[in-house]
Scaffold this active site. Structure first.
Site, PDB file in Angstrom:
ATOM      1  N   ALA A  14       0.811  -1.210   0.000  1.00 17.45           N
ATOM      2  CA  ALA A  14       0.000   0.000   0.000  1.00 17.45           C
ATOM      3  C   ALA A  14       0.848   1.265   0.000  1.00 17.45           C
ATOM      4  CB  ALA A  14      -0.925   0.006   1.224  1.00 17.45           C
ATOM      5  N   ARG A  93      12.799   5.029   9.720  1.00  7.03           N
ATOM      6  CA  ARG A  93      13.522   5.680  10.808  1.00  7.03           C
ATOM      7  C   ARG A  93      12.773   6.945  11.207  1.00  7.03           C
ATOM      8  NH1 ARG A  93      20.083   6.495  11.196  1.00  7.03           N
ATOM      9  NH2 ARG A  93      20.143   7.077  13.398  1.00  7.03           N
ATOM     10  N   ARG A  99      19.988   4.372  15.482  1.00 11.34           N
ATOM     11  CA  ARG A  99      20.140   3.361  14.432  1.00 11.34           C
ATOM     12  C   ARG A  99      19.927   1.954  14.978  1.00 11.34           C
ATOM     13  NH1 ARG A  99      21.612   3.595   9.339  1.00 11.34           N
ATOM     14  NH2 ARG A  99      22.522   1.783   8.294  1.00 11.34           N
ATOM     15  N   ASP A 160      21.144   3.621  -6.868  1.00  7.96           N
ATOM     16  CA  ASP A 160      22.389   4.385  -6.780  1.00  7.96           C
ATOM     17  C   ASP A 160      23.138   4.358  -8.110  1.00  7.96           C
ATOM     18  OD1 ASP A 160      22.082   4.777  -3.857  1.00  7.96           O
ATOM     19  OD2 ASP A 160      22.414   2.616  -3.803  1.00  7.96           O
ATOM     20  N   HIS A 188      24.144   0.349   0.807  1.00  8.61           N
ATOM     21  CA  HIS A 188      23.220   1.372   0.308  1.00  8.61           C
ATOM     22  C   HIS A 188      23.035   2.396   1.431  1.00  8.61           C
ATOM     23  CE1 HIS A 188      19.921   3.369  -1.634  1.00  8.61           C
ATOM     24  NE2 HIS A 188      19.109   3.086  -0.629  1.00  8.61           N
TER      25      HIS A 188
END
Length: 331
Positions: A14, A93, A99, A160, A188
């Site tokens: 979604a 995040r 982290r 990237d 990444h």
């Protein structure tokens, strides 16, 4: 004769990336104009009403290649007998989140999804992890699906690579189609190493080393690398949302090349399990340049010369991956 349909699961079904990706898959751009698909859409329970809206739109597209749609919040249903898993969904995040907290949230998600893939997906399933931190999420998923070959797990660094190609094409004033064999090494993240040293550019019909044509080593080692490393953050700052359209295109590029193979003399960047190549120790999902054969098996390109600058960059991004993998394993 009509081909048998392949089953493609998209998690985070979604979400905004899935919304852009679904038309690429459903219209035949990814798996071919003659390849029917059954789409399996997975999202968390609170998003199921939105998922039903996506199903309505897929029905309203009236595309002949779409032979069915399954929408669910249950991974065991979503992953049943699938040929391809595009794992977009992950915990974002949030402001103020450490982290380690992000790793903990996503570790739980990809432990569950890896286990579900192991139980019910085809053993030949091709898995692409997009949800960040995608390298470490892919590693967690792979470790929890021991009956599926590690070679069937990858993470997305094609976005990237596409960004790097576009930046180089703009600098040289050529089409992106003339740029080949740009490499993304490592994670990444902001430590990734976009590498133009082995890239080529077609000039007046002749393929030449890109950096020799560009003749601006300082730019390649500074602005070029930094721009690609920070491009995702720049998009978020500009539009208030993460990349969606370009991410969806890159996912399609990634799985298209995995499905059909890379062109002769060309490679692509994929996050795959390290085998010790380029002195990157085993045990992490690291982005390498790979070639892909008609049997859908990838091989890391060997023998590319590395100078001290490249070695330092490659080691730095490996160290970040090692820290992530260690933290995830300790949870």
């Amino acid at each position: 004769m009509t081909k048998p349909a392949i089953k493609v699961c998209i998690t985070g079904g979604a979400g905004q990336i899935a919304y852009s990706l679904l038309l690429e898959v459903a219209s035949g751009k990814v798996f071919g104009a003659d390849q029917p698909v059954v789409l399996h859409l997975l999202d968390i329970e609170p998003c199921v009403p939105k998922l039903q809206g996506v199903v309505m739109e897929l029905e309203d597209l009236a595309l002949s290649l779409v032979q069915g749609v399954v929408a669910t919040s249950d991974p065991l249903i979503a992953f049943k007998d699938i040929d391809v898993a595009l794992l977009l969904g992950a915990f974002p995040r949030l402001k103020g989140m450490e982290r380690k907290d992000l790793l903990a949230k996503n570790n739980a998600i990809f432990i569950e999804q890896g286990g579900a893939l192991d139980k019910v997906a085809k053993k030949t399933v091709k898995v692409v992890v997009v949800g960040n931190p995608c390298n470490t999420n892919a590693l967690t998923c792979m470790k929890n699906a021991p009956s599926i070959s590690p070679a069937n797990f990858s993470c997305l660094t094609r976005l990237d690579q596409n960004r790097a190609k576009a930046k180089l094409a703009s600098k040289l004033g050529v089409s992106v189609a003339e740029i080949r064999n740009v490499i993304i090494w490592g994670n990444h993240s902001g430590t990734q190493f976009p590498d133009a040293r082995h890239a080529t550019v077609v000039v007046s019909g002749e393929e030449k080393n890109l950096t020799e044509v560009l003749s601006d080593d300082a730019w390649v080692k500074s602005e070029f690398i930094e721009t690609i490393q920070q491009r995702g953050a720049a998009v978020i700052k500009a539009r208030g949302l993460s990349s969606a359209m370009s991410a969806a295109k890159a996912i399609g590029d990634h799985i298209h090349d995995w499905w059909f193979g890379t062109a002769e003399g060309q490679w692509t960047s994929m996050g795959v399990v390290s085998d010790g190549s380029y002195n990157i120790p085993e045990g992490v999902i690291y982005s390498f340049p790979v070639t892909i054969g008609s049997d859908r098996s990838w091989k890391i390109v060997q023998g590319l010369a590395q100078d001290d600058f490249a070695t330092e960059k490659m080691k730095a991004t490996y160290n970040e991956l090692l820290d992530e993998a260690t933290a995830a394993a300790s949870l």
